[in-house]
Design a protein around this motif. Structure first.
Motif, PDB file in Angstrom:
ATOM      1  N   VAL A  58       0.837  -1.202   0.000  1.00  0.00           N
ATOM      2  CA  VAL A  58       0.000   0.000   0.000  1.00  0.00           C
ATOM      3  C   VAL A  58       0.874   1.255   0.000  1.00  0.00           C
ATOM      4  CG1 VAL A  58      -1.614   1.352   1.406  1.00  0.00           C
ATOM      5  CG2 VAL A  58      -2.004  -1.101   1.076  1.00  0.00           C
ATOM      6  N   LEU A  59       2.014   1.183   0.664  1.00  0.00           N
ATOM      7  CA  LEU A  59       2.915   2.333   0.725  1.00  0.00           C
ATOM      8  C   LEU A  59       3.734   2.518  -0.551  1.00  0.00           C
ATOM      9  CD1 LEU A  59       4.201   1.975   4.399  1.00  0.00           C
ATOM     10  CD2 LEU A  59       2.742   3.797   3.498  1.00  0.00           C
ATOM     11  N   GLY A  60       3.586   1.599  -1.501  1.00  0.00           N
ATOM     12  CA  GLY A  60       4.266   1.746  -2.781  1.00  0.00           C
ATOM     13  C   GLY A  60       5.680   1.234  -2.821  1.00  0.00           C
ATOM     14  N   LEU A  61       6.059   0.409  -1.854  1.00  0.00           N
ATOM     15  CA  LEU A  61       7.402  -0.163  -1.843  1.00  0.00           C
ATOM     16  C   LEU A  61       7.428  -1.451  -2.660  1.00  0.00           C
ATOM     17  CD1 LEU A  61       8.145   0.345   1.943  1.00  0.00           C
ATOM     18  CD2 LEU A  61       9.363   1.468   0.079  1.00  0.00           C
ATOM     19  N   ASP A  62       8.518  -1.654  -3.363  1.00  0.00           N
ATOM     20  CA  ASP A  62       8.692  -2.888  -4.124  1.00  0.00           C
ATOM     21  C   ASP A  62       8.839  -4.070  -3.161  1.00  0.00           C
ATOM     22  OD1 ASP A  62       9.478  -4.244  -6.815  1.00  0.00           O
ATOM     23  OD2 ASP A  62      11.062  -4.819  -5.403  1.00  0.00           O
ATOM     24  N   ARG A  63       8.025  -5.084  -3.341  1.00  0.00           N
ATOM     25  CA  ARG A  63       7.997  -6.190  -2.390  1.00  0.00           C
ATOM     26  C   ARG A  63       9.326  -6.936  -2.355  1.00  0.00           C
ATOM     27  NH1 ARG A  63       3.261 -10.420  -0.829  1.00  0.00           N
ATOM     28  NH2 ARG A  63       2.177  -8.441  -0.519  1.00  0.00           N
ATOM     29  N   ASP A  64       9.918  -7.182  -3.495  1.00  0.00           N
ATOM     30  CA  ASP A  64      11.202  -7.887  -3.510  1.00  0.00           C
ATOM     31  C   ASP A  64      12.269  -7.098  -2.753  1.00  0.00           C
ATOM     32  OD1 ASP A  64      10.158  -9.993  -4.960  1.00  0.00           O
ATOM     33  OD2 ASP A  64      10.845  -9.214  -6.897  1.00  0.00           O
ATOM     34  N   TYR A  65      12.228  -5.788  -2.898  1.00  0.00           N
ATOM     35  CA  TYR A  65      13.190  -4.936  -2.197  1.00  0.00           C
ATOM     36  C   TYR A  65      12.982  -5.004  -0.684  1.00  0.00           C
ATOM     37  CZ  TYR A  65      15.629  -0.617  -0.813  1.00  0.00           C
ATOM     38  OH  TYR A  65      16.451   0.307  -0.219  1.00  0.00           O
ATOM     39  N   VAL A  66      11.733  -4.979  -0.264  1.00  0.00           N
ATOM     40  CA  VAL A  66      11.432  -5.075   1.161  1.00  0.00           C
ATOM     41  C   VAL A  66      11.927  -6.399   1.728  1.00  0.00           C
ATOM     42  CG1 VAL A  66       9.592  -5.188   2.880  1.00  0.00           C
ATOM     43  CG2 VAL A  66       9.434  -3.531   1.013  1.00  0.00           C
ATOM     44  N   VAL A  67      11.586  -7.491   1.053  1.00  0.00           N
ATOM     45  CA  VAL A  67      11.927  -8.828   1.536  1.00  0.00           C
ATOM     46  C   VAL A  67      13.445  -9.033   1.559  1.00  0.00           C
ATOM     47  CG1 VAL A  67      11.726 -11.302   1.035  1.00  0.00           C
ATOM     48  CG2 VAL A  67       9.720  -9.823   0.879  1.00  0.00           C
TER      49      VAL A  67
ATOM     50  N   MET B 278      15.612  -6.938   2.390  1.00  0.00           N
ATOM     51  CA  MET B 278      16.132  -6.176   3.531  1.00  0.00           C
ATOM     52  C   MET B 278      17.409  -5.405   3.194  1.00  0.00           C
ATOM     53  SD  MET B 278      15.195  -8.623   6.816  1.00  0.00           S
ATOM     54  CE  MET B 278      15.538 -10.249   6.128  1.00  0.00           C
ATOM     55  N   ARG B 279      17.693  -5.230   1.901  1.00  0.00           N
ATOM     56  CA  ARG B 279      18.897  -4.503   1.511  1.00  0.00           C
ATOM     57  C   ARG B 279      18.855  -3.051   1.971  1.00  0.00           C
ATOM     58  NH1 ARG B 279      17.699  -6.894  -3.420  1.00  0.00           N
ATOM     59  NH2 ARG B 279      17.131  -4.852  -4.262  1.00  0.00           N
ATOM     60  N   GLY B 280      17.667  -2.469   2.024  1.00  0.00           N
ATOM     61  CA  GLY B 280      17.561  -1.061   2.379  1.00  0.00           C
ATOM     62  C   GLY B 280      17.400  -0.795   3.859  1.00  0.00           C
TER      63      GLY B 280
ATOM     64  N   ALA C 162      21.570  -0.623  12.102  1.00  0.00           N
ATOM     65  CA  ALA C 162      21.163  -0.768  13.497  1.00  0.00           C
ATOM     66  C   ALA C 162      19.903  -1.618  13.626  1.00  0.00           C
ATOM     67  CB  ALA C 162      20.930   0.603  14.121  1.00  0.00           C
ATOM     68  N   THR C 163      19.011  -1.533  12.651  1.00  0.00           N
ATOM     69  CA  THR C 163      17.814  -2.382  12.665  1.00  0.00           C
ATOM     70  C   THR C 163      18.212  -3.841  12.589  1.00  0.00           C
ATOM     71  OG1 THR C 163      16.470  -0.679  11.573  1.00  0.00           O
ATOM     72  CG2 THR C 163      15.681  -2.946  11.460  1.00  0.00           C
ATOM     73  N   ARG C 164      19.072  -4.166  11.643  1.00  0.00           N
ATOM     74  CA  ARG C 164      19.488  -5.566  11.476  1.00  0.00           C
ATOM     75  C   ARG C 164      20.220  -6.073  12.712  1.00  0.00           C
ATOM     76  NH1 ARG C 164      20.954  -3.514   6.276  1.00  0.00           N
ATOM     77  NH2 ARG C 164      23.158  -3.641   6.828  1.00  0.00           N
ATOM     78  N   PHE C 165      21.072  -5.233  13.284  1.00  0.00           N
ATOM     79  CA  PHE C 165      21.822  -5.641  14.472  1.00  0.00           C
ATOM     80  C   PHE C 165      20.878  -5.888  15.655  1.00  0.00           C
ATOM     81  CE2 PHE C 165      25.670  -3.036  12.824  1.00  0.00           C
ATOM     82  CZ  PHE C 165      25.978  -4.058  11.935  1.00  0.00           C
TER      83      PHE C 165
ATOM     84  N   GLY D 198      23.819   2.869   1.501  1.00  0.00           N
ATOM     85  CA  GLY D 198      23.115   1.663   1.103  1.00  0.00           C
ATOM     86  C   GLY D 198      21.719   1.522   1.669  1.00  0.00           C
ATOM     87  N   ALA D 199      21.353   2.348   2.650  1.00  0.00           N
ATOM     88  CA  ALA D 199      20.024   2.267   3.248  1.00  0.00           C
ATOM     89  C   ALA D 199      18.998   2.981   2.367  1.00  0.00           C
ATOM     90  CB  ALA D 199      20.034   2.861   4.650  1.00  0.00           C
ATOM     91  N   PHE D 200      17.744   2.657   2.589  1.00  0.00           N
ATOM     92  CA  PHE D 200      16.629   3.240   1.851  1.00  0.00           C
ATOM     93  C   PHE D 200      16.649   4.754   1.946  1.00  0.00           C
ATOM     94  CE2 PHE D 200      12.208   4.843   2.260  1.00  0.00           C
ATOM     95  CZ  PHE D 200      11.762   4.611   0.975  1.00  0.00           C
ATOM     96  N   ARG D 201      16.447   5.403   0.802  1.00  0.00           N
ATOM     97  CA  ARG D 201      16.349   6.860   0.771  1.00  0.00           C
ATOM     98  C   ARG D 201      14.993   7.250   0.192  1.00  0.00           C
ATOM     99  NH1 ARG D 201      20.895   9.915   1.584  1.00  0.00           N
ATOM    100  NH2 ARG D 201      22.807   8.697   1.945  1.00  0.00           N
ATOM    101  N   PRO D 202      14.123   7.866   0.981  1.00  0.00           N
ATOM    102  CA  PRO D 202      12.814   8.272   0.478  1.00  0.00           C
ATOM    103  C   PRO D 202      12.911   9.254  -0.670  1.00  0.00           C
ATOM    104  CG  PRO D 202      12.907   8.416   2.876  1.00  0.00           C
ATOM    105  CD  PRO D 202      14.309   8.191   2.405  1.00  0.00           C
ATOM    106  N   GLN D 203      12.016   9.125  -1.623  1.00  0.00           N
ATOM    107  CA  GLN D 203      12.024  10.017  -2.773  1.00  0.00           C
ATOM    108  C   GLN D 203      11.588  11.427  -2.397  1.00  0.00           C
ATOM    109  OE1 GLN D 203       9.719   8.259  -5.939  1.00  0.00           O
ATOM    110  NE2 GLN D 203      11.179   6.592  -6.263  1.00  0.00           N
ATOM    111  N   ASP D 204      10.807  11.541  -1.284  1.00  0.00           N
ATOM    112  CA  ASP D 204      10.329  12.872  -0.893  1.00  0.00           C
ATOM    113  C   ASP D 204      11.257  13.531   0.131  1.00  0.00           C
ATOM    114  OD1 ASP D 204       9.824  11.450   1.410  1.00  0.00           O
ATOM    115  OD2 ASP D 204       7.645  11.636   1.305  1.00  0.00           O
TER     116      ASP D 204
END
Length: 248
Positions: A106-115, A117-119, A123-126, A241-247
């Motif tokens: 719903v938020l418009g994120l690519d599902r493969d990208y989310v799964v 976890m590259r972005g 600290a989240t992963r740790f 390498g972390a997710f960068r919002p377009q806005d």
């Protein structure tokens, strides 16, 4: 509690000690949640939260499977297996991970990208890895106790449902189904785990370990929001390498 000197608490006192940890440390008190529920984040910031939180959702069945592998008690395994099915789903019924992915869709994120976890933030992963390792390596009592943040979860889910639906035009009913389902599941899970630790933690040392386990889990949740706030709110320093919002 000083495990070496204090007498053990009675079960009611132990429950009170556990609940005090939540009152002091649960992540509903983090400034990032006030921003999220109050409609004060951009869509990109909400995307960053949902993407990073997926790492935690994906880690939950790993820690539950780790706990299951450590016990010879069939009754505990039967009860804890419900948690795996809640997250992974069962025949004909989607689980919590699928519902979380519906939110990121719903938020418009690519599902493969989310799964992938590259972005996700380092600290989240740790933090998630630390939680899974805690359940693998600490005593079974501590592993069960670390789940007791579920005692405090329903209130934050209710706040999240109402706040996000009211304040964001890009959030719809499909996006909040994970939280609606957890209202019942969290209560059931917390009730079982609380009764388990109240029965099993009979010495001051065991009770101290239980309370410390709840405190550790609160720290895991808080650390994830600290990372999000630092990367996407103030000072808004996104790691390489972390997710960068377009806005942004």
């Amino acid at each position: 509690m000083n495990a070496a000197l204090d007498p053990p608490l009675d079960p009611i006192e132990l429950e009170r000690a556990i609940r005090r940890v939540g009152a002091e440390r649960y992540h509903d008190k983090h400034p990032f949640h006030a921003l999220l529920h109050g409609g004060r984040l951009s869509k990109g910031q909400v995307q960053a939260w949902a993407l990073n939180r997926y790492c935690y959702q994906a880690g939950v069945p790993l820690k539950d499977a780790a706990l299951l592998s450590r016990t010879h008690e069939s009754a505990l395994r039967r009860e804890w297996t419900k948690r795996l099915l809640d997250h992974d789903g069962a025949e004909g019924e989607e689980g919590g991970i699928a519902r979380w992915l519906a939110l990121t869709d719903v938020l418009g994120l690519d599902r493969d990208y989310v799964v992938s976890m590259r972005g996700a933030l380092p600290a989240t992963r740790f933090a998630v890895e630390a939680y899974v390792n805690f359940v693998r390596e600490r005593s079974l009592l501590e592993a069960v106790a670390s789940s007791l943040t579920e005692l405090f979860a329903p209130s934050i889910h209710r706040e999240r449902i109402s706040g996000m639906l009211e304040n964001y035009d890009f959030i719809d009913e499909r996006a909040v189904q994970y939280f609606r389902r957890r209202l019942d599941q969290a209560n059931r899970d917390a009730e079982f785990a609380l009764e388990f630790v109240k029965r099993r933690a009979t010495t001051a040392a065991e009770q101290t370990a239980v309370v410390d386990a709840v405190r550790f889990k609160c720290d895991v949740l808080w650390a994830q929001l600290d990372a999000l706030h630092h990367a996407y709110v103030v000072p808004a320093l996104v790691p390489p390498g972390a997710f960068r919002p377009q806005d942004a």
